[in-house]
Design a protein around this motif. Structure first.
Motif, PDB file in Angstrom:
ATOM      1  N   PRO A   1      14.426 -53.854 -47.146  1.00 21.46           N
ATOM      2  CA  PRO A   1      14.405 -52.780 -46.142  1.00 21.46           C
ATOM      3  C   PRO A   1      15.375 -53.076 -45.008  1.00 21.46           C
ATOM      4  O   PRO A   1      15.759 -54.235 -44.786  1.00 21.46           O
TER       5      PRO A   1
ATOM      6  N   SER B   1       1.352 -40.601 -41.856  1.00 22.36           N
ATOM      7  CA  SER B   1       1.732 -41.834 -41.174  1.00 22.36           C
ATOM      8  C   SER B   1       1.027 -41.936 -39.825  1.00 22.36           C
ATOM      9  O   SER B   1       0.861 -40.929 -39.124  1.00 22.36           O
TER      10      SER B   1
ATOM     11  N   ASN C   1      12.833 -46.905 -52.859  1.00 24.24           N
ATOM     12  CA  ASN C   1      13.282 -45.891 -51.898  1.00 24.24           C
ATOM     13  C   ASN C   1      13.929 -46.487 -50.655  1.00 24.24           C
ATOM     14  O   ASN C   1      13.720 -46.017 -49.526  1.00 24.24           O
ATOM     15  N   LEU C   2      14.774 -47.498 -50.827  1.00 23.52           N
ATOM     16  CA  LEU C   2      15.393 -48.148 -49.671  1.00 23.52           C
ATOM     17  C   LEU C   2      16.291 -47.193 -48.899  1.00 23.52           C
ATOM     18  O   LEU C   2      16.391 -47.278 -47.669  1.00 23.52           O
TER      19      LEU C   2
ATOM     20  N   ARG D   1      14.223 -45.366 -46.566  1.00 24.80           N
ATOM     21  CA  ARG D   1      13.826 -46.246 -45.452  1.00 24.80           C
ATOM     22  C   ARG D   1      14.977 -46.393 -44.450  1.00 24.80           C
ATOM     23  O   ARG D   1      14.736 -46.480 -43.235  1.00 24.80           O
ATOM     24  N   ASP D   2      16.202 -46.432 -44.947  1.00 24.05           N
ATOM     25  CA  ASP D   2      17.349 -46.431 -44.036  1.00 24.05           C
ATOM     26  C   ASP D   2      17.316 -45.184 -43.147  1.00 24.05           C
ATOM     27  O   ASP D   2      17.528 -45.262 -41.927  1.00 24.05           O
TER      28      ASP D   2
ATOM     29  N   ILE E   1       6.686 -44.212 -48.754  1.00 22.69           N
ATOM     30  CA  ILE E   1       7.571 -43.126 -48.342  1.00 22.69           C
ATOM     31  C   ILE E   1       7.153 -41.809 -48.996  1.00 22.69           C
ATOM     32  O   ILE E   1       7.057 -40.766 -48.347  1.00 22.69           O
TER      33      ILE E   1
ATOM     34  N   LEU F   1       4.782 -52.416 -45.729  1.00 20.19           N
ATOM     35  CA  LEU F   1       5.549 -51.205 -45.493  1.00 20.19           C
ATOM     36  C   LEU F   1       4.773 -49.976 -45.949  1.00 20.19           C
ATOM     37  O   LEU F   1       4.145 -49.980 -47.014  1.00 20.19           O
TER      38      LEU F   1
ATOM     39  N   HIS G   1       5.860 -37.528 -45.660  1.00 25.46           N
ATOM     40  CA  HIS G   1       5.536 -38.888 -45.235  1.00 25.46           C
ATOM     41  C   HIS G   1       4.887 -38.925 -43.862  1.00 25.46           C
ATOM     42  O   HIS G   1       3.840 -39.562 -43.669  1.00 25.46           O
TER      43      HIS G   1
ATOM     44  N   HIS H   1      10.385 -36.660 -45.983  1.00 27.60           N
ATOM     45  CA  HIS H   1       9.965 -37.086 -44.651  1.00 27.60           C
ATOM     46  C   HIS H   1       8.893 -36.154 -44.084  1.00 27.60           C
ATOM     47  O   HIS H   1       7.990 -36.604 -43.366  1.00 27.60           O
TER      48      HIS H   1
ATOM     49  N   GLN I   1      14.794 -43.398 -42.252  1.00 29.09           N
ATOM     50  CA  GLN I   1      13.719 -43.480 -41.261  1.00 29.09           C
ATOM     51  C   GLN I   1      14.050 -44.480 -40.163  1.00 29.09           C
ATOM     52  O   GLN I   1      13.702 -44.261 -38.991  1.00 29.09           O
TER      53      GLN I   1
END
Length: 762
Positions: free
Chosen positions: A215, A385, A336-337, A340-341, A489, A486, A381, A378, A343
């Motif tokens: 991540p 969250s 799903n890196l 994550r970038d 996502i 983590l 997600h 997103h 986000q």
């Protein structure tokens, strides 16, 4: 891609090239053009485009070039190269003198950047320094990447823009990670107002070395001062080669704001009070295998917006480096890196945008194609969250969370593609527990070459590798997730999140182009069996009865030409081309877009707006991504004279709506438009249990209907401006097609069975 670029290329013919199909060549060309460096109004520095592909990092062996059979021939040819280079610089100087583009350099660029389901905006020239020129203009360099930031040798100074007579002071901003000195793009024919640009600012550490397949890692505080006048590295894309300007230190962003509003480095206005401008963040497309942040001209968007706003675009990891789904990846907790970038960038905006004069409490995220798919994820997600969402409105162009396929990481397609990737990089023999430590030691070019090998196998069937996947624990994924901290996502099937109302309730603009499928479908398909085969390969769990229904929805132009509306096709295309375009457009883009609007409107959100972009270009169609430069009001594309007056009027309307939505905290697109045409809010014509035959519902805004100024196959005297904006209701075919595709969304999610459990097909 622009029409002029497509028409100039043999890749857009209907025939095959070598052993590859015409469609494969088309998508390959789109992928290649994602990484042509370009100048643009939104930042200048990174590169010039000019229709020239960047060079690979591996330098050519000059001895392999034929300079002549004698030493005299060698020097004569070298001299001619230098003379040619000098002539180019003279022409550049003449161009700058004529157009007067501020205090730096500006080069018009024919770049068009689409990728595999991504946008194709053509980016224009902007003011850059000579040090910003790309490697194919400058003398050879010995480094493998472009310099992203350097310490300034002097305090920020002033520079005069000859074209405007206005003096510009280099803008500066102070962040926890350092002080950044930007540049000013002065008002000119391409810019309605001057824009300040900060380029190449990192938002996370390098993703190379031990950070590869991990991540994004936060930056350390710093008091250093950096020049933010040139682009940072772009993330490597799935083209088999690492190009100059690409690298793993690619998590960087660019910020654009109107010039002259900020007095110092703290984001306060000229009167000393805190300035809070609306913020828009652009997420690029590229099918999760290509793309870069500057694909959309966000400086132009800021310059032509009817309101003062701050805009951000950025890079995130794509291809295997950003999306490498498998059971092993799931256990490592590194799915799903690339998302994550994204986000991490959105959190960076929350922490830092105030220093640029932006309002962190009024952030809109905007994306095209894969960027819009990402936004859909997103939206799901952040509803699940504990963290507050870092955005408040969304613009989704040709994309949705239910678009195309979103599988579990253990879907057979992903497992096979993962093994093929390991084989391609000669790592199939590595024990599972050592795979990712081993991958972190490999040269970047090995990873990129292996990614391309897998991509080539699946590009024609549109069953692309390296995609986002559902990363929440579930009873069907057949994988035990590691106990990582983590958050997930994509916690559930996207359609389940919609149905269970596990999504943010926020204002949205979403829409589609009339012909979304043209660049993805097989160009030579001529028979009904080929039509059925395409969809059976794309969605293996479709039953024969489903395919029969498809034939009924989209009548065969060959066997039933009197009833089929798909008889007419462009020269050189197969008889099924128009039919396939319509059906694939509905499956992959139009119906997922309408599904997002449907659920949002049913959730009580009043400001939900749907559009259709209809101005035609190549193929006489409104293709995937064609709206991108029009939304940005990119004058390099629209033309400074009277080249495309209808598209200019369409651009005026689109940026008025888009920027009005960004500026309004409640997402009201009509608030500042006065007596101009109003965009009706979308009310779904479909109840949860079925279609509601109320023709007063389902109204959408249409941009550019009847405009064919981009279509170079039309003689100039026959080109029409069309209608910049008008309102229409969904057609009967759109309603019936979406009823069909919505009922089969589950076949492209999870294990691809429609109802989970049992064994999935590839």
């Amino acid at each position: 891609m622009y029409a002029k670029d497509r028409e100039a290329s043999p890749h857009f013919s209907s025939g095959s090239g070598g052993s590859r199909s015409g469609r494969s060549a088309t998508v390959e060309l789109l992928l290649q053009q994602q990484h042509r460096t370009r100048t643009s109004s939104h930042g200048g520095g990174g590169g010039l485009g000019m229709g020239i592909k960047q060079r690979p990092l591996v330098r050519p062996n000059h001895r392999s070039y034929s300079y002549g059979h004698s030493r005299g021939g060698f020097f004569r040819n070298r001299l001619s190269l230098w003379i040619s280079g000098l002539a180019v610089l003279v022409l550049v100087w003449i161009y700058l003198k004529v157009y007067g583009h501020g205090y730096g350099y500006s080069l018009k660029n024919s770049y068009s950047g689409a990728g595999l389901g991504t946008s194709r905006p053509g980016q224009q020239g902007t003011k850059i320094s000579l040090g910003d020129l790309p490697a194919f203009i400058l003398p050879p360099v010995t480094t493998t990447t472009l310099v992203r930031m350097t310490k300034p040798t002097a305090s920020p100074g002033k520079a005069t823009g000859k074209g405007s007579g206005v003096k510009a002071t280099a803008p500066a901003v102070e962040l926890k990670q350092g002080i950044y000195i930007g540049a000013t793009n002065l008002k000119a024919p391409r810019f309605k107002k001057s824009v300040e640009a900060f380029r190449g600012i990192p938002y996370a550490q390098t993703t190379g070395g031990q950070n590869r397949f991990r991540p994004p890692q936060p930056l350390e505080p710093s008091k250093e001062t950096f020049q933010a006048t040139r682009y940072g590295e772009f993330c490597p894309i799935n083209d088999g080669v690492v190009y100059i300007g690409q690298g793993e230190n690619c998590l960087n962003l660019n910020v654009y704001r109107p010039a002259g509003l900020i007095k110092g480095k703290d984001g306060k206005g000229q009167d000393g009070n805190e300035l809070k401008l609306p913020v828009v963040v652009y997420i690029h497309g590229g099918g999760f295998n290509a793309g870069k942040g500057i694909e959309r001209n966000m400086a132009s968007f800021v310059a032509w917006a009817e309101h003062d706003i701050v805009a951000v675009n950025f890079n995130y990891r794509v291809g295997a480096l950003g999306f490498l789904p498998s059971d092993i990846t799931a256990r490592e907790g590194i799915l799903n890196l690339g998302l994550r970038d994204q986000q991490a960038l959105l959190e960076w905006v929350q922490d830092n945008i105030g220093a640029f004069g932006g309002d962190k409490d009024n952030v809109t995220i905007m994306g095209l194609s894969a960027g819009a798919h990402s936004i859909g994820h997103h939206i799901m997600h952040y509803a699940n969250s504990p963290r507050p969402p870092p955005f408040h409105k969304a613009i989704l162009e040709s994309g949705a969370t239910t678009a195309r396929a979103v599988f579990y990481p253990t879907h057979p397609r992903h497992l096979i593609q993962f093994r093929e990737f390991l084989t391609a990089i000669n790592a199939a023999h590595i024990p599972e527990s050592e795979i990712f430590p081993h991958l972190r030691t490999l040269p970047l070019k090995t990873i990129v070459a292996g990614s391309k090998a897998v991509w080539d196998k699946y590009v024609d069937s549109v069953t692309w590798p390296f995609q986002p996947v559902i990363d929440g624990p579930n009873p069907y994924s057949n994988s035990s997730h590691a106990n990582h901290t983590l958050p997930d996502i994509i916690p559930d099937l996207p359609i389940s999140s919609w149905q269970n109302s596990h999504h943010l309730k926020i204002p949205i603009i979403t829409g589609y182009n009339t012909n979304e499928g043209t660049i993805f479908i097989p160009p030579d398909a001529s028979t009904n069996s080929e039509f059925r085969s395409f969809f059976k390969t794309l969605i293996p769990t479709l039953k024969d009865a489903d395919l029969d229904k498809l034939e009924e929805l989209y009548p065969d132009p060959v066997t039933n030409p009197t009833l089929s509306p798909y008889v007419s096709v462009p020269n050189g295309k197969g008889a099924q081309w128009n039919r396939l375009d319509t059906a694939y457009s509905h499956y992959a883009y139009i119906c997922p877009v309408l599904q997002s609007a449907h659920f949002m409107s049913l959730s009580g959100i009043s400001n939900v707006y749907v559009y259709r972009y209809a101005a035609t270009g190549v193929f006489g169609a409104a293709n995937h991504g064609d709206e991108a430069p029009v939304v940005a009001h990119d004058m390099e594309f629209l033309g400074y004279g009277n080249e495309r007056p209808g598209l200019v009027r369409t651009a005026d309307e689109m940026i008025s709506f888009w920027s009005g939505f960004v500026a309004s905290k409640g997402g009201d697109v009509n608030a500042a438009r006065g007596r101009r045409v109003q965009w009706p809010r979308f009310e779904s014509p479909m109840k949860r249990e079925g279609w509601w035959k109320d023709l007063g519902k389902g109204r959408v805004m249409v941009f550019g209907e009847g405009n064919n100024e981009r279509d170079r196959s039309v003689p100039p005297q026959e080109r029409k401006q069309g209608y910049p904006v008008k309102v229409e209701s969904l057609t009967r075919l759109e309603r019936e097609a979406c009823e069909f595709w919505w009922g089969r969304v589950g076949l492209s999610e999870g294990l691809g069975r429609g109802e989970e459990g049992g064994r999935a097909k590839l």
